[in-house]
Design an enzyme around this catalytic site. Structure first.
Site, PDB file in Angstrom:
ATOM      1  N   CYS A   1     -16.421   7.008  23.245  1.00 20.64           N
ATOM      2  CA  CYS A   1     -15.473   6.197  22.460  1.00 20.64           C
ATOM      3  C   CYS A   1     -15.325   6.655  21.009  1.00 20.64           C
ATOM      4  O   CYS A   1     -14.243   7.063  20.602  1.00 20.64           O
ATOM      5  CB  CYS A   1     -15.903   4.743  22.498  1.00 20.64           C
TER       6      CYS A   1
ATOM      7  N   LYS B   1     -26.952   7.394  23.887  1.00 19.08           N
ATOM      8  CA  LYS B   1     -27.745   6.296  23.334  1.00 19.08           C
ATOM      9  C   LYS B   1     -28.650   5.799  24.462  1.00 19.08           C
ATOM     10  O   LYS B   1     -28.456   6.186  25.622  1.00 19.08           O
ATOM     11  CB  LYS B   1     -26.856   5.180  22.780  1.00 19.08           C
TER      12      LYS B   1
ATOM     13  N   ASN C   1     -13.333   0.736  15.933  1.00 23.36           N
ATOM     14  CA  ASN C   1     -14.222   1.867  16.229  1.00 23.36           C
ATOM     15  C   ASN C   1     -14.363   2.800  15.027  1.00 23.36           C
ATOM     16  O   ASN C   1     -15.451   3.298  14.740  1.00 23.36           O
ATOM     17  CB  ASN C   1     -13.719   2.641  17.460  1.00 23.36           C
TER      18      ASN C   1
ATOM     19  N   ARG D   1     -21.820  11.843  27.721  1.00 27.04           N
ATOM     20  CA  ARG D   1     -20.599  12.353  27.089  1.00 27.04           C
ATOM     21  C   ARG D   1     -20.741  12.410  25.561  1.00 27.04           C
ATOM     22  O   ARG D   1     -21.137  11.453  24.925  1.00 27.04           O
ATOM     23  CB  ARG D   1     -19.397  11.484  27.466  1.00 27.04           C
TER      24      ARG D   1
HETATM   25  C1  UGA Z   1     -18.485   1.535  21.158  1.00 25.99           C
HETATM   26  C2  UGA Z   1     -18.228   0.201  20.438  1.00 25.99           C
HETATM   27  O1  UGA Z   1     -19.464  -0.306  19.903  1.00 25.99           O
HETATM   28  C3  UGA Z   1     -17.631  -0.832  21.387  1.00 25.99           C
HETATM   29  O2  UGA Z   1     -17.306  -2.024  20.676  1.00 25.99           O
HETATM   30  C4  UGA Z   1     -16.341  -0.230  21.990  1.00 25.99           C
HETATM   31  O3  UGA Z   1     -15.753  -1.125  22.920  1.00 25.99           O
HETATM   32  C5  UGA Z   1     -16.666   1.070  22.699  1.00 25.99           C
HETATM   33  O4  UGA Z   1     -17.260   1.984  21.755  1.00 25.99           O
HETATM   34  C6  UGA Z   1     -15.364   1.607  23.255  1.00 25.99           C
HETATM   35  O5  UGA Z   1     -14.491   1.945  22.465  1.00 25.99           O
HETATM   36  O6  UGA Z   1     -15.170   1.542  24.471  1.00 25.99           O
HETATM   37  P1  UGA Z   1     -20.439   2.471  22.763  1.00 25.99           P
HETATM   38  O7  UGA Z   1     -19.778   3.807  22.584  1.00 25.99           O
HETATM   39  O8  UGA Z   1     -20.812   2.013  24.119  1.00 25.99           O
HETATM   40  O9  UGA Z   1     -19.480   1.305  22.159  1.00 25.99           O
HETATM   41  O10 UGA Z   1     -21.791   2.519  21.937  1.00 25.99           O
HETATM   42  P2  UGA Z   1     -22.365   2.001  20.546  1.00 25.99           P
HETATM   43  O11 UGA Z   1     -23.508   1.121  20.808  1.00 25.99           O
HETATM   44  O12 UGA Z   1     -21.304   1.488  19.658  1.00 25.99           O
HETATM   45  O13 UGA Z   1     -22.941   3.364  19.942  1.00 25.99           O
HETATM   46  C7  UGA Z   1     -22.109   4.493  19.709  1.00 25.99           C
HETATM   47  C8  UGA Z   1     -22.895   5.622  19.069  1.00 25.99           C
HETATM   48  O14 UGA Z   1     -23.233   5.315  17.718  1.00 25.99           O
HETATM   49  C9  UGA Z   1     -24.217   5.961  19.767  1.00 25.99           C
HETATM   50  O15 UGA Z   1     -24.336   7.356  19.877  1.00 25.99           O
HETATM   51  C10 UGA Z   1     -25.275   5.408  18.835  1.00 25.99           C
HETATM   52  O16 UGA Z   1     -26.491   6.113  18.893  1.00 25.99           O
HETATM   53  C11 UGA Z   1     -24.605   5.593  17.486  1.00 25.99           C
HETATM   54  N1  UGA Z   1     -25.091   4.655  16.444  1.00 25.99           N
HETATM   55  C12 UGA Z   1     -24.869   3.330  16.566  1.00 25.99           C
HETATM   56  C13 UGA Z   1     -25.753   5.155  15.331  1.00 25.99           C
HETATM   57  O17 UGA Z   1     -25.947   6.371  15.173  1.00 25.99           O
HETATM   58  N2  UGA Z   1     -26.163   4.271  14.363  1.00 25.99           N
HETATM   59  C14 UGA Z   1     -25.963   2.938  14.453  1.00 25.99           C
HETATM   60  O18 UGA Z   1     -26.367   2.200  13.531  1.00 25.99           O
HETATM   61  C15 UGA Z   1     -25.300   2.449  15.599  1.00 25.99           C
END
Ligand code: UGA
Length: 424
Positions: free
Chosen positions: A255, A315, A203, A322
């Protein structure tokens, strides 16, 4: 092989774990302290938005190999016990382990030789070794088995994972690997502390990629380069990869913010200053200021200015708000005296002082500024030439996810502002 399984916790991770294990044919009982949630789940109601989950839940209930029970109505423990209760942040940023400890204490009192306790909750490195010691007193085994599920694609991520990480003694690792025998993924067998660290490091690394590209976006703004083109060119290097290089107002959710802070706390606890991680966290906090700064640069004073925030979830394709950047952005705009309207297709709550619109068109009409905070398809696929034309001057559109076509916004008379994208 199929086996009886008890899952502690019907939250996001526990629910996905229980439902997916049942879908693989295991006999699953999910326990939770929340009776209303338990009875809702038992009648097929999923309290979160997660594609595919409701169908699998219905299948498990129909087949009779998936049950939900209130914690105090449990009937013994299965040989496989999954712990999937929350580890929320304390005010100091550490992971609050009290729920996890309560479950392990309870299990230690009821488990016997042959029980395998599997930790799904995210706990700091060093935690599980103590639990393993505690459980060994009753002959139970312990394994750390972190999850890598993303909200919005958790079911797919469960079955199509890149790897299954299992930390523990050989016997615990092979027992748990046999439970997952229908999932086609390599098993990474480690000691308990390393499995715990893999979760945090994964993460933290993904968060680092996001903050890194956001730093590059800032430099693009200063030099006139286009961060989207840069991210594409950089991401095509197989060693770097294109994922998590989308710039914008930063990461949120339950997360990344929590886990990066907990890792930073852990480093401090060990007397180490994790400079890089601190910078990742600081950059992420700064990104949330961008829309307010950009609007203030264009309109000196935001007092009485009609600003619309599009997207309240952290997202798209989730109802989870959260640590969503939108919450801080709304709060800052309200504090500036702006008249803030928000629209989100799924968020269940609205920040204080913000008026909720019923549709995208209603939210945008006569707004003087729009801040896109979440890249819902409904927003990115909309006709922005038409939408921008319904706004009032100065028609500022701050695209916090670089997800809109600047030319469309400009065609409708909008003043498009992105993150690291050249201005017209
Ligand atoms: C994240 C991890 O991707 C999972 O592998 C992990 O299991 C999970 O946390 C956890 O620890 O339980 P998640 O929080 O559901 O998953 O969402 P992501 O798709 O990873 O996005 C997280 C944040 O990063 C979002 O706010 C998204 O908008 C942002 N993001 C993502 C960006 O700003 N840029 C990117 O290129 C990708």
């Amino acid at each position: 092989m199929t086996a009886p399984v008890t899952v502690f916790g019907a939250g996001y991770v526990g629910l996905v774990t229980g439902v997916c294990l049942a879908s693989s044919g295991h006999e699953v009982t999910v326990l939770d302290v929340d009776r209303d949630k338990v009875s809702g789940l038992a009648s097929g109601h999923v309290p979160i938005h997660e594609p595919g989950l409701e169908d699998l839940l219905a299948k498990g209930l129909e087949q009779g190999n998936l049950r939900f029970r209130a914690l105090d109505e449990r009937q013994g423990l299965a040989p496989f016990v999954f712990v999937a209760v929350g580890t929320p942040p304390t005010s100091a940023g550490a992971a609050d382990l009290s729920f996890v400890r309560d479950v392990v204490d309870l299990v230690a009192g009821e488990a016997g030789p042959g029980t395998l306790v599997v930790m799904k909750s995210t706990v700091p490195p060093g935690t599980g070794a103590r639990f393993a010691g505690q459980l060994s007193a009753c002959g139970a085994l312990y394994a750390s088995n972190p999850e890598f599920l993303r909200e919005g694609s958790a079911v797919r991520d469960w079955f199509e994972t890149d790897r299954i990480v299992i930390g523990g003694a050989d016997e615990a690792v092979s027992l748990l690997a046999s439970l997952y025998s229908d999932i086609d993924a390599p098993v990474v067998a480690t000691d308990i502390g390393s499995a715990e660290m893999i979760k945090y490091a994964s993460n933290a690394f993904l968060a680092t990629k996001i903050s890194f590209i956001n730093e590059i976006a800032t430099l693009c703004d200063l030099t006139g380069a286009d961060v989207d083109q840069v991210a594409r060119g950089v991401g095509m290097d197989g060693r770097i990869g294109e994922a998590f290089l989308r710039p914008g107002i930063g990461y949120g959710g339950s997360c990344f913010p929590k886990d990066t802070r907990a890792l930073d706390f852990l480093a401090h606890l060990h007397g180490y200053d994790f400079h890089l991680l601190r910078a990742v966290i600081d950059v992420n906090a700064r990104q949330r200021l961008l829309p307010v700064r950009a609007l203030r640069a264009k309109i000196d004073c935001l007092e009485g200015v009609r600003v619309t925030v599009l997207g309240l979830t952290f997202k798209p394709d989730t109802d989870d708000v959260r640590e969503a950047p939108a919450a801080d952005i709304c709060e800052m705009l309200v504090a500036e005296g702006a008249l803030v309207t928000a629209y989100d297709p799924m968020a269940g709550t609205t920040p204080a002082g913000v008026t909720r619109a019923a549709s995208l068109a209603e939210a945008v009409e006569s707004a003087q500024a729009v801040v896109l905070a979440t890249e819902w398809a409904e927003f990115t696929e909309a006709d922005w030439a038409a939408l921008a034309a319904t706004m009032s001057g100065p028609r500022l559109v701050f695209d916090g996810r670089n997800a809109l076509d600047p030319a469309s916004v400009r065609a409708g008379g909008g003043d498009y502002l992105g993150v690291g994208r050249p201005t017209a």
